[in-house]
Design a protein around this motif. Structure first.
Motif, short mmCIF file in Angstrom:
data_model
loop_
_atom_site.label_atom_id
_atom_site.label_comp_id
_atom_site.label_asym_id
_atom_site.label_seq_id
_atom_site.Cartn_x
_atom_site.Cartn_y
_atom_site.Cartn_z
N MET A 1 -5.90 8.12 14.78
CA MET A 1 -4.98 7.42 14.40
C MET A 1 -4.94 6.54 13.12
SD MET A 1 -1.69 6.94 15.29
CE MET A 1 -1.56 7.46 17.07
N THR A 2 -4.45 6.73 12.23
CA THR A 2 -4.34 5.77 10.96
C THR A 2 -3.22 4.76 10.95
OG1 THR A 2 -5.66 7.41 9.90
CG2 THR A 2 -4.31 5.59 8.59
N ALA A 3 -3.34 3.64 10.67
CA ALA A 3 -2.26 2.38 10.42
C ALA A 3 -1.98 2.28 8.93
CB ALA A 3 -2.71 1.19 10.96
N LEU A 4 -0.67 2.74 8.39
CA LEU A 4 -0.45 2.24 7.10
C LEU A 4 0.47 1.11 7.01
CD1 LEU A 4 0.82 6.01 6.49
CD2 LEU A 4 -1.45 4.93 5.92
N TYR A 5 0.31 0.71 5.89
CA TYR A 5 0.84 -0.82 5.57
C TYR A 5 1.59 -0.61 4.19
CZ TYR A 5 1.70 -5.58 4.04
OH TYR A 5 2.11 -7.03 3.77
N ARG A 6 2.64 -1.18 4.01
CA ARG A 6 3.81 -1.28 2.61
C ARG A 6 4.39 -2.48 2.75
NH1 ARG A 6 7.83 3.59 2.56
NH2 ARG A 6 8.09 2.66 0.28
N LEU A 7 4.61 -3.03 1.51
CA LEU A 7 5.27 -4.23 1.27
C LEU A 7 6.36 -3.63 0.46
CD1 LEU A 7 5.66 -7.17 1.71
CD2 LEU A 7 4.54 -7.59 -0.23
N ARG A 46 14.62 -12.43 -4.96
CA ARG A 46 13.80 -11.38 -4.70
C ARG A 46 13.49 -11.40 -3.02
NH1 ARG A 46 13.45 -8.64 -9.49
NH2 ARG A 46 13.38 -9.98 -11.00
N CYS A 47 13.45 -10.37 -2.46
CA CYS A 47 13.19 -10.13 -1.22
C CYS A 47 11.97 -9.23 -1.22
CB CYS A 47 14.16 -9.25 -0.60
SG CYS A 47 15.71 -9.92 -0.64
N ALA A 48 11.03 -9.57 0.09
CA ALA A 48 9.98 -8.59 0.50
C ALA A 48 10.05 -8.34 2.01
CB ALA A 48 8.70 -9.38 0.12
N GLN A 49 9.57 -7.22 2.41
CA GLN A 49 9.71 -6.95 3.86
C GLN A 49 8.38 -5.81 4.01
OE1 GLN A 49 11.49 -7.72 6.69
NE2 GLN A 49 9.69 -6.99 7.62
N ALA A 50 7.49 -6.45 4.92
CA ALA A 50 6.39 -5.46 5.18
C ALA A 50 6.71 -4.44 6.15
CB ALA A 50 5.37 -6.46 5.73
N VAL A 51 6.26 -3.44 6.14
CA VAL A 51 6.51 -2.14 7.25
C VAL A 51 5.19 -1.57 7.34
CG1 VAL A 51 8.96 -1.92 6.49
CG2 VAL A 51 6.87 -0.62 5.37
N THR A 52 5.04 -0.90 8.87
CA THR A 52 3.81 -0.29 9.23
C THR A 52 4.03 0.91 9.56
OG1 THR A 52 3.62 -1.55 11.20
CG2 THR A 52 2.42 -2.41 9.62
N LYS A 53 3.14 1.74 9.82
CA LYS A 53 3.32 3.21 10.25
C LYS A 53 2.22 3.61 10.91
CE LYS A 53 5.30 7.65 9.15
NZ LYS A 53 6.03 8.40 8.13
#
Length: 68
Positions: A1-7, A46-53
């Motif tokens: 299982m791999t955890a991915l992160y994006r901002l 400006r906005c930022a939201q972290a998401v993971t998968k």
């Protein structure tokens, strides 16, 4: 299982909301609260939201995160 992160970042607009909604529709999950900052030079918020998968596939740094 791999955890991915994006901002995800962008101006506070419907385009930013669509960017976050698209990520959620593709299986990404909100991570933490959104962040906001006033960009005085451009005169916009400006906005930022972290998401993971979580994914079964191995992480590939040569592929865009949104495609993994």
């Amino acid at each position: 299982m791999t955890a991915l992160y994006r901002l995800l970042t962008g101006e506070d607009s419907s385009a930013f909301c669509h960017k976050v909604t698209d990520a959620l529709a593709k299986g990404w999950v909100l991570h933490g609260s959104p962040a906001f900052a006033w960009d005085a030079g451009a005169g916009v918020m400006r906005c930022a939201q972290a998401v993971t998968k979580e994914t079964e596939a191995d992480y590939d740094p040569d592929r865009r995160l949104g495609e993994q």
